[in-house]
Design a protein around this motif. Structure first.
Motif, PDB file in Angstrom:
ATOM      1  N   SER A   1      -0.978  30.038 -39.154  1.00 41.90           N
ATOM      2  CA  SER A   1      -0.556  30.648 -37.896  1.00 41.90           C
ATOM      3  C   SER A   1      -0.899  29.805 -36.674  1.00 41.90           C
ATOM      4  N   CYS A   2      -2.167  29.373 -36.579  1.00 45.52           N
ATOM      5  CA  CYS A   2      -2.598  28.682 -35.353  1.00 45.52           C
ATOM      6  C   CYS A   2      -2.998  27.227 -35.598  1.00 45.52           C
ATOM      7  N   ARG A   3      -2.919  26.770 -36.826  1.00 47.60           N
ATOM      8  CA  ARG A   3      -3.191  25.381 -37.212  1.00 47.60           C
ATOM      9  C   ARG A   3      -4.640  24.936 -37.022  1.00 47.60           C
ATOM     10  N   THR A   4      -5.559  25.880 -36.993  1.00 42.18           N
ATOM     11  CA  THR A   4      -6.975  25.558 -36.906  1.00 42.18           C
ATOM     12  C   THR A   4      -7.440  24.980 -38.241  1.00 42.18           C
ATOM     13  N   TYR A   5      -8.237  23.912 -38.188  1.00 45.09           N
ATOM     14  CA  TYR A   5      -8.814  23.342 -39.413  1.00 45.09           C
ATOM     15  C   TYR A   5      -9.747  24.377 -40.021  1.00 45.09           C
ATOM     16  N   ILE A   6      -9.619  24.613 -41.332  1.00 45.83           N
ATOM     17  CA  ILE A   6     -10.441  25.609 -42.020  1.00 45.83           C
ATOM     18  C   ILE A   6     -11.474  24.939 -42.922  1.00 45.83           C
ATOM     19  N   CYS A   7     -11.034  24.094 -43.839  1.00 46.78           N
ATOM     20  CA  CYS A   7     -11.943  23.440 -44.780  1.00 46.78           C
ATOM     21  C   CYS A   7     -11.165  22.394 -45.567  1.00 46.78           C
ATOM     22  N   LEU A   8     -11.833  21.770 -46.523  1.00 48.80           N
ATOM     23  CA  LEU A   8     -11.155  20.867 -47.445  1.00 48.80           C
ATOM     24  C   LEU A   8     -10.544  21.681 -48.583  1.00 48.80           C
ATOM     25  N   TYR A   9      -9.543  21.113 -49.244  1.00 52.79           N
ATOM     26  CA  TYR A   9      -8.873  21.815 -50.343  1.00 52.79           C
ATOM     27  C   TYR A   9      -9.854  22.184 -51.451  1.00 52.79           C
ATOM     28  N   SER A  10     -10.789  21.305 -51.768  1.00 52.88           N
ATOM     29  CA  SER A  10     -11.777  21.605 -52.812  1.00 52.88           C
ATOM     30  C   SER A  10     -12.637  22.809 -52.417  1.00 52.88           C
ATOM     31  N   ASP A  11     -12.969  22.923 -51.131  1.00 56.05           N
ATOM     32  CA  ASP A  11     -13.738  24.073 -50.650  1.00 56.05           C
ATOM     33  C   ASP A  11     -12.918  25.357 -50.732  1.00 56.05           C
ATOM     34  N   ALA A  12     -11.614  25.257 -50.468  1.00 54.00           N
ATOM     35  CA  ALA A  12     -10.736  26.432 -50.544  1.00 54.00           C
ATOM     36  C   ALA A  12     -10.663  26.943 -51.981  1.00 54.00           C
ATOM     37  N   LEU A  13     -10.573  26.041 -52.951  1.00 54.28           N
ATOM     38  CA  LEU A  13     -10.537  26.457 -54.354  1.00 54.28           C
ATOM     39  C   LEU A  13     -11.850  27.121 -54.754  1.00 54.28           C
ATOM     40  N   ALA A  14     -12.957  26.558 -54.308  1.00 54.85           N
ATOM     41  CA  ALA A  14     -14.262  27.151 -54.603  1.00 54.85           C
ATOM     42  C   ALA A  14     -14.378  28.532 -53.977  1.00 54.85           C
ATOM     43  N   MET A  15     -13.838  28.678 -52.765  1.00 62.13           N
ATOM     44  CA  MET A  15     -13.864  29.963 -52.073  1.00 62.13           C
ATOM     45  C   MET A  15     -13.083  31.013 -52.863  1.00 62.13           C
ATOM     46  N   LEU A  16     -11.943  30.634 -53.415  1.00 57.71           N
ATOM     47  CA  LEU A  16     -11.134  31.572 -54.197  1.00 57.71           C
ATOM     48  C   LEU A  16     -11.863  32.021 -55.467  1.00 57.71           C
ATOM     49  N   GLU A  17     -12.645  31.135 -56.042  1.00 55.94           N
ATOM     50  CA  GLU A  17     -13.349  31.471 -57.279  1.00 55.94           C
ATOM     51  C   GLU A  17     -14.646  32.221 -57.051  1.00 55.94           C
ATOM     52  N   LYS A  18     -15.362  31.918 -55.962  1.00 55.33           N
ATOM     53  CA  LYS A  18     -16.718  32.434 -55.792  1.00 55.33           C
ATOM     54  C   LYS A  18     -16.894  33.471 -54.698  1.00 55.33           C
ATOM     55  N   GLU A  19     -15.964  33.576 -53.796  1.00 53.61           N
ATOM     56  CA  GLU A  19     -16.100  34.496 -52.657  1.00 53.61           C
ATOM     57  C   GLU A  19     -16.007  35.939 -53.137  1.00 53.61           C
ATOM     58  N   PRO A  20     -17.001  36.771 -52.820  1.00 51.60           N
ATOM     59  CA  PRO A  20     -16.888  38.182 -53.203  1.00 51.60           C
ATOM     60  C   PRO A  20     -15.753  38.848 -52.429  1.00 51.60           C
ATOM     61  N   ARG A  21     -14.951  39.636 -53.128  1.00 54.73           N
ATOM     62  CA  ARG A  21     -13.818  40.300 -52.482  1.00 54.73           C
ATOM     63  C   ARG A  21     -13.537  41.612 -53.186  1.00 54.73           C
ATOM     64  N   SER A  22     -12.898  42.484 -52.463  1.00 52.28           N
ATOM     65  CA  SER A  22     -12.572  43.783 -53.037  1.00 52.28           C
ATOM     66  C   SER A  22     -11.461  43.627 -54.068  1.00 52.28           C
ATOM     67  N   GLU A  23     -11.282  44.657 -54.875  1.00 57.50           N
ATOM     68  CA  GLU A  23     -10.210  44.624 -55.872  1.00 57.50           C
ATOM     69  C   GLU A  23      -8.854  44.508 -55.184  1.00 57.50           C
ATOM     70  N   GLU A  24      -8.714  45.181 -54.061  1.00 56.14           N
ATOM     71  CA  GLU A  24      -7.463  45.142 -53.297  1.00 56.14           C
ATOM     72  C   GLU A  24      -7.171  43.727 -52.800  1.00 56.14           C
ATOM     73  N   GLU A  25      -8.172  43.073 -52.212  1.00 60.73           N
ATOM     74  CA  GLU A  25      -8.006  41.693 -51.739  1.00 60.73           C
ATOM     75  C   GLU A  25      -7.668  40.768 -52.899  1.00 60.73           C
ATOM     76  N   SER A  26      -8.334  40.950 -54.023  1.00 59.63           N
ATOM     77  CA  SER A  26      -8.095  40.121 -55.191  1.00 59.63           C
ATOM     78  C   SER A  26      -6.652  40.242 -55.673  1.00 59.63           C
ATOM     79  N   LEU A  27      -6.129  41.458 -55.710  1.00 61.09           N
ATOM     80  CA  LEU A  27      -4.735  41.673 -56.134  1.00 61.09           C
ATOM     81  C   LEU A  27      -3.751  41.023 -55.174  1.00 61.09           C
TER      82      LEU A  27
END
Length: 74
Positions: free
Chosen positions: A37-63
């Motif tokens: 949306s706003c083109r702000t730098y977030i992280c590296l791609y490797s960090d994004a993959l780690a975030m998807l695997e390890k970040e706690p999230r609700s069942e709804e967010e996961s779906l």
């Protein structure tokens, strides 16, 4: 051929709150991920993959992430 693709992350963008990020289609671990949306730098791609695997999230967010991030190119 697209140079980037969308990916939904569990953590929202700190600038605008969007969960949709632009990632490189090459999927190189050291490439940058930006908010779609706003083109702000977030992280590296490797960090994004780690975030998807390890970040706690609700069942709804996961779906939601599973549906948005699925690969339909098979």
């Amino acid at each position: 051929m697209a140079l980037s693709e969308n990916l939904r992350l569990p953590k929202p963008c700190p600038a605008c709150g969007s969960h949709t990020m632009r990632v490189p289609s090459t999927h190189n671990p050291d490439e940058k991920v930006h908010c779609a949306s706003c083109r702000t730098y977030i992280c590296l791609y490797s960090d994004a993959l780690a975030m998807l695997e390890k970040e706690p999230r609700s069942e709804e967010e996961s779906l939601i992430e599973d549906v948005v991030n699925r690969d339909d190119r098979t």
